[in-house]
Every structure is written in C-alpha cells, then in structure tokens.
Design an enzyme around this catalytic site. Structure first.
Site, PDB file in Angstrom:
ATOM      1  NE  ARG A  69     141.208 105.731 -42.365  1.00 21.05           N
ATOM      2  CZ  ARG A  69     141.375 107.047 -42.172  1.00 21.05           C
ATOM      3  NH1 ARG A  69     140.525 107.929 -42.688  1.00 21.05           N
ATOM      4  NH2 ARG A  69     142.388 107.479 -41.474  1.00 21.05           N
TER       5      ARG A  69
ATOM      6  CG  ASP B  44     136.712 111.936 -39.114  1.00 15.42           C
ATOM      7  OD1 ASP B  44     137.331 111.081 -38.449  1.00 15.42           O
ATOM      8  OD2 ASP B  44     137.282 112.700 -39.921  1.00 15.42           O
TER       9      ASP B  44
ATOM     10  N   GLY C 229     140.486 102.901 -36.558  1.00 16.67           N
ATOM     11  CA  GLY C 229     140.837 101.668 -35.875  1.00 16.67           C
ATOM     12  C   GLY C 229     140.683 101.741 -34.377  1.00 16.67           C
TER      13      GLY C 229
ATOM     14  CG  ASP D 243     143.844 110.914 -41.351  1.00 16.36           C
ATOM     15  OD1 ASP D 243     142.953 110.077 -41.155  1.00 16.36           O
ATOM     16  OD2 ASP D 243     143.678 112.140 -41.184  1.00 16.36           O
TER      17      ASP D 243
ATOM     18  CG  ASP E 292     135.575 118.768 -41.518  1.00 15.43           C
ATOM     19  OD1 ASP E 292     134.500 119.388 -41.459  1.00 15.43           O
ATOM     20  OD2 ASP E 292     136.359 118.652 -40.551  1.00 15.43           O
TER      21      ASP E 292
END
Length: 402
Positions: A196, A142, A180, A200, A65
C-alpha cells in the site's frame, strides 16, 4: 539506523510467491467492515463465478479483519470467531477452491489488528503455519497494531512474516498494508509482492480539501484515512516509477459500485488502477453492483492493460499536464505499444492537444493506430492529436504501429 536496516533486508530472501502482474479479487472490508459471516463469503464466492468476474481475472476471495476470536487459544494459535464463521476458515477455503478461486486472509504486524483483534507480532511462524494448514493463498498484512511494536521498523516487522510464510511450505501471496509508512517503495520489493502506498481510499472521486491531509507521497505520518480517488492518483505521480513486476504499488481497493460516482468517474478509477498496475481488488457488495459498474469492472481491454506481460506502470507526463486541470500519463505495453491516459479534472469538457513527440516511445513522424479503449473507436494518427474529454473522464488510448 533505518537505512542500515533496509540494507540488511536488501540481501535477505524474498517471499516465495511470484507476481508478474498485479493481483485481482474481492475484499470484504470496504463494504462489510467487521460485519460479515460465512454466508456472505460463500455467496460472494458464488457471485464472483456467476457474474463472470472470476473469468475476467478476479480470482481472490479475501477475508479482511474480523474473522478472529477476541483471544488466542491456550497454545497461542489464532482462533476463528465462532459466531461469524462457525465452521472455521478451512471449509471456506475449500468452498472457494472448488469454485476456481483462491482464498485470502488478514492479519497485522502488531499486537492488535485495526479492529482490535489479535495481531501476529510475536506469533509469525505459528500464524503462517496455521494459514498454510487452512489452505490460505494470500495474506493482507496491516499496520494498525504497530504502536505496540513501535521499537521495530516496518521493514523488520513485515519481513518477519515474509520469512514465516516462506517457512510455511505453502505458496502464499504477501500483500503489505502499511499505508506508505516509511516509504515502502524503497524496500518492499525485498519483502512482499505488493505494498500500500497511501492511506485508505474512500468512495469519493474528487479531492475536497478535507480528504486525507497527506496529499503527497512524502508527507510522513499525517492524514492516512479517507483518501479520494484523485488524491491517490496524484500521489502516484511520485511513486509509479518504483512499481515493477513482483512489487506493485497498491492504490487500495476499487470503490466502483460504492458511493455516487458517475460512469466517467468509475471508468477513470478503473483506468488508473489498471494502467498504474495497482492490484484490482473489488471493495463493493457484488450482489448490489449495477450493470454499469459491473461492465466497468469486467472491461476486457482495460484488464488486459492491467495484466500486460511487461508489468510496467504508466508514468506522469508533466510537460503535457496542468495542475488541477488535466493530467497526461503514458506507459509501455507489450508488443511495442504505448498506453496514454488523458484525465479531465474540470467540471466541463475540454480539448486535449496531444503532442505525440512529447510522449515516450512515440515517433511523431510515424502513423499510429490509436484505439480508444472505452469507446472502442480506432483511428490513425500522425503528428499531433486533439481529442475532447468530458468532465472527470479519462480517455485511455493505446498506440500501436500501423
């Protein structure tokens, strides 16, 4: 309704890129956040080559990003931040390609990215075509801006970009980053090549009780940020069985070289990410890596476990484990071999009595050649095996027939 949506996507097309083994590379976020520029990216590309990391398999240079301008152009296309990247993305892609690397970029399945740059919701086809035109090989996608597109489920939003990437005509690896949310291990194999599975990661090894409140795979939408290495490993006890070639559970970036982890902790971090078939994406500033951290990242035998042709994640062995004391994991490797991980969670050395008969695929009546991957020691074992494991150390043992 959610599961009907999943059923609809289960018969849809998959993203074009294949991933028989987990991806490896470097990502700008953990070290630089939004504060990178063209010089840093080019320097990192050169360091991937000069340190030997590229030749070890770390071949993706991923721009996270912050590469975007604050607004889109009049024709709707994403614009590049001219201060950070005055020459745009395409020259950086060329720079990476000329050095034998692949190039990755970042966007979001919502109106905004995590850094409040323009996301791709509603612009999927245009953005995918733009990335293809720039020579992009990898997209990290994302979920921060989803509050602006919350009427659509994650499978719906993420599959729109899947279809756009396929239509772009370029083979672009698709890495889902939605932490998740709504349990991607049930549906992401129809959409991308990795997903993912948690919030994080942070550069802290042990769970403190204050790291991510969501300490299991199924605690829904709480505590996604700041997860320790051990917390993420524990979450994988529930998720590892879903991981498979073409759809790998992503435990987030490697924090090796960040924070104050000991050598044993860094090795444990690398061992589990490799054996559980998580992507190996470096999150440190390569120019500041110590020789110790670099040696952990470049360990040839650990990388071979990550990139094993079976692509099967090691699984938790509860019968041989004790909660918050020790963990035992085991998994199949090619050539009839088995990898076993022995993790000591205590602050003192403890002995592991390894009951060979309790491990999948191992016959306690046979004599096995056992290689300790980190020490390179090779011994022969028949029946039970006792080994001392130091504080926060993980013994990685590869069993093969004598």
């Amino acid at each position: 309704m959610f599961f009907l949506t999943l059923l609809a996507f289960a018969v849809g097309c998959q993203a074009k890129a294949n991933a028989n083994t987990p991806q490896m590379g470097w990502n700008s976020w953990n070290t630089f956040k939004l504060n990178f520029n063209e010089s840093i990216l080019e320097k990192t590309a050169d360091l991937l080559v000069s340190t030997g990391l590229r030749d070890a398999g770390f071949n993706y240079l991923i721009i996270d990003d912050g590469w975007q301008a604050a607004t889109r152009a009049e024709d709707g296309r994403q614009q590049v931040n001219a201060t950070k990247l005055p020459n745009g993305i395409a020259p950086i892609a060329k720079y990476a390609h000329e050095r034998g690397l692949k190039i990755g970029i970042y966007s979001d399945a919502g109106i905004y990215t995590c850094g409040f740059q323009p996301g791709s919701w509603g612009y999927e086809e245009l953005d995918a075509a733009t990335y293809a035109q720039w020579g992009i090989d990898y997209l990290k996608y994302d979920n921060c801006g989803s509050f602006q597109a919350g009427t659509q489920s994650p499978p719906e939003r993420f599959s729109k970009m899947r279809d756009a990437l396929v239509a772009s005509g370029r083979d672009i690896f698709y890495s889902l980053c939605e932490w998740g949310h709504q349990f991607p291990w049930y549906w992401a194999d129809q959409i991308g090549q990795s997903y993912r599975m948690s919030g994080d990661i942070t550069a802290i090894f042990s769970d403190t009780g204050k790291d991510c409140a969501c300490k299991t795979a199924y605690c829904l939408n709480t505590g996604y940020a700041g997860c320790s290495v051990l917390t993420i490993i524990r979450k994988m006890r529930e998720i590892a069985p879903f991981s498979k070639p073409g759809s790998f559970a992503d435990m987030d970036m490697l924090e090796i070289g960040n924070g104050n982890m000991t050598l044993h902790q860094q090795r444990t971090h690398m061992s589990f990410w490799a054996a559980l078939k998580s992507p190996l994406i470096i999150g440190a500033d390569i120019s500041k890596l110590s020789k110790e951290s670099l040696s952990v990242l470049k360990n040839k035998n650990i990388i071979q476990i990550s990139q094993d042709s079976l692509g099967k994640a090691a699984l938790f062995v509860p019968e041989l484990s004790v909660e918050k004391v020790k963990q035992v994991w085991a998994g199949d490797l090619s050539g009839g071999r088995t990898v076993v991980l022995l993790l000591n969670e205590l602050n003192s050395t403890q002995n592991f009595e390894l009951l060979v008969k309790a491990l999948p695929a191992l016959n306690s009546r046979e004599t096995w050649k056992v290689e300790d991957v980190w020490s390179k020691e090779v011994i022969k074992v028949k029946g039970n095996y006792t080994v001392a494991v130091e504080t926060h150390e993980t013994k990685v043992l590869v069993f093969s027939r004598n």
